[in-house]
Motif scaffolding. Structure first.
Motif, PDB file in Angstrom:
ATOM      1  N   MET A 183       1.003  -1.222  -0.008  1.00  0.00           N
ATOM      2  CA  MET A 183       0.174  -0.027   0.010  1.00  0.00           C
ATOM      3  C   MET A 183       0.814   1.242   0.060  1.00  0.00           C
ATOM      4  SD  MET A 183      -3.318  -0.541  -0.485  1.00  0.00           S
ATOM      5  CE  MET A 183      -3.419   1.085  -0.335  1.00  0.00           C
ATOM      6  N   GLN A 184       2.025   1.110   0.574  1.00  0.00           N
ATOM      7  CA  GLN A 184       2.816   2.289   0.739  1.00  0.00           C
ATOM      8  C   GLN A 184       3.450   2.873  -0.807  1.00  0.00           C
ATOM      9  OE1 GLN A 184       5.997   1.642   3.600  1.00  0.00           O
ATOM     10  NE2 GLN A 184       4.684   2.720   5.095  1.00  0.00           N
ATOM     11  N   ILE A 186       2.101   1.751  -3.538  1.00  0.00           N
ATOM     12  CA  ILE A 186       0.753   2.364  -4.436  1.00  0.00           C
ATOM     13  C   ILE A 186       0.545   3.658  -4.038  1.00  0.00           C
ATOM     14  CG2 ILE A 186      -1.764   2.068  -4.712  1.00  0.00           C
ATOM     15  CD1 ILE A 186      -1.436  -1.031  -4.194  1.00  0.00           C
ATOM     16  N   ASN A 187       0.513   4.226  -2.836  1.00  0.00           N
ATOM     17  CA  ASN A 187       0.336   5.598  -2.387  1.00  0.00           C
ATOM     18  C   ASN A 187       1.422   6.405  -3.200  1.00  0.00           C
ATOM     19  OD1 ASN A 187      -2.206   5.139  -1.019  1.00  0.00           O
ATOM     20  ND2 ASN A 187      -0.961   4.608   0.973  1.00  0.00           N
ATOM     21  N   PHE A 192      -2.555   9.289  -2.643  1.00  0.00           N
ATOM     22  CA  PHE A 192      -3.381   8.512  -1.522  1.00  0.00           C
ATOM     23  C   PHE A 192      -4.892   8.555  -2.089  1.00  0.00           C
ATOM     24  CE2 PHE A 192       0.399  10.100   0.794  1.00  0.00           C
ATOM     25  CZ  PHE A 192       0.708   9.103   1.606  1.00  0.00           C
ATOM     26  N   LYS A 194      -5.973   7.567  -5.031  1.00  0.00           N
ATOM     27  CA  LYS A 194      -5.969   6.296  -5.729  1.00  0.00           C
ATOM     28  C   LYS A 194      -5.773   5.132  -4.751  1.00  0.00           C
ATOM     29  CE  LYS A 194      -6.049   4.443 -10.004  1.00  0.00           C
ATOM     30  NZ  LYS A 194      -7.187   5.042 -10.822  1.00  0.00           N
ATOM     31  N   GLY A 195      -5.165   5.367  -3.778  1.00  0.00           N
ATOM     32  CA  GLY A 195      -4.829   4.283  -2.908  1.00  0.00           C
ATOM     33  C   GLY A 195      -6.200   4.027  -1.826  1.00  0.00           C
ATOM     34  N   ASP A 196      -6.886   5.117  -1.569  1.00  0.00           N
ATOM     35  CA  ASP A 196      -7.951   5.240  -0.679  1.00  0.00           C
ATOM     36  C   ASP A 196      -9.073   4.334  -1.860  1.00  0.00           C
ATOM     37  OD1 ASP A 196      -6.827   6.308   1.178  1.00  0.00           O
ATOM     38  OD2 ASP A 196      -7.673   8.067   1.013  1.00  0.00           O
ATOM     39  N   GLY A 222      -4.293  -1.649   5.322  1.00  0.00           N
ATOM     40  CA  GLY A 222      -4.741  -2.411   3.979  1.00  0.00           C
ATOM     41  C   GLY A 222      -5.148  -3.686   4.569  1.00  0.00           C
TER      42      GLY A 222
END
Length: 298
Positions: A183-184, A186-187, A192, A194-196, A222
């Motif tokens: 997740m880190q 991806i962010n 963020f 998009k990550g959310d 996540g």
């Protein structure tokens, strides 16, 4: 707004005076019911604000009707006024015990009766509004605001209940602890927002994919946990395999393969929330360490 009152009455003498009185009112609609079938039909198709029942009603037993509606969650607080022909203390006691709000002895003053009816309807509407607000608040408190699935606190409550049922009734259940990896990364790559969105999309996809009896909750970041009632470890593994197969077919982020790992465990004797979830985390860590398998059950 018109308020609907159901009158349980088949006594013609009293019926005429009551109907003519209520017909003169603009905000109250009186529906006379003199059979069980007509009562059930009217309740099913209309919103009722109060029931007015005559003890002399022969075709149906008003107190049985009262007892029945008190067993229905949607009508549990519906005001019920019981008109009696005499001061039978035992009958009055019985009426209040089963849920009658007020017993009124006939003959009575119609204007006074109307004042009581309006007071009960006002209190009933206020109570319903408060209950609705409480229900909405309960949903908010049990929901993860980002993903709109259950939150950690709500799942902990469900796990306590599930463990108690296992100890008392031997009802086995399993948990599936899964993690959206990187997740880190991806962010950092996509931002963020998009990550959310990824967290929301996966959570909602899983919620729609699992069985109706299963509950998914966001544990944090996540990490998510699925509570699978009446499910042994072998069956939980099959659920995870099917879920993983469907998730891998989805393209949540364009040109990026989202990886998910799973740790499964079944409730055991002397388990509590911490021991159960920690075992799920341990299984998850084993799946992360094992590059050949992303689903591990212990």
């Amino acid at each position: 707004m018109k308020y609907n009152i159901v009158l349980l009455n088949d006594n013609q003498d009293e019926l005429d005076s009551l109907t003519s009185f209520f017909d003169s009112l603009h905000d109250i609609e009186l529906e006379v019911v003199n059979s069980q079938a007509s009562f059930e039909a009217y309740v099913k198709g209309n919103h009722i604000h109060l029931i007015l029942a005559n003890e002399k009603c022969v075709a149906l037993d008003p107190l049985s009707i009262c007892q029945h509606i008190r067993s229905l969650s949607e009508l549990n607080f519906l005001p019920f006024i019981y008109i009696m022909k005499n001061d039978n203390l035992e009958l009055i006691k019985h009426a209040y015990e089963i849920g009658v709000n007020e017993c009124i002895k006939a003959p009575f003053n119609l204007d006074e009766l109307l004042l009581r009816i309006r007071r009960y309807i006002l209190n009933y509407e206020t109570l319903k509004k408060c209950l609705g607000q409480n229900e909405r608040l309960a949903i908010v408190l049990a929901t993860d605001q980002l993903t709109k699935v259950s939150n950690r606190m709500h799942l902990q409550t469900l796990l306590v209940q599930a463990i108690r049922e296992y100890e008392r009734y031997d009802r086995h259940f399993s948990v599936i602890y899964f993690q959206i990896n990187e997740m880190q990364k991806i962010n950092a790559m996509f931002g963020f927002a998009k990550g959310d969105k990824l967290l929301r999309d996966i959570a909602q996809f899983v919620a729609k994919t699992i069985r109706a009896s299963d509950v998914i909750a966001r544990w944090g970041g996540g990490d998510f946990v699925i509570l699978a009632p009446n499910t042994v470890l072998k069956d939980a593994n099959e659920l995870a395999v099917k879920l993983n197969s469907k998730l891998t077919q989805e393209n949540f982020i364009q040109s990026f393969q989202v990886k998910i790992h799973y740790g499964l465990t079944q409730v055991k004797k002397d388990d509590n929330i911490h021991s159960l979830v920690d075992r799920g985390k341990k299984a998850l860590q084993q799946s992360l360490d094992n590059h050949a398998r992303n689903i591990v059950a212990i």
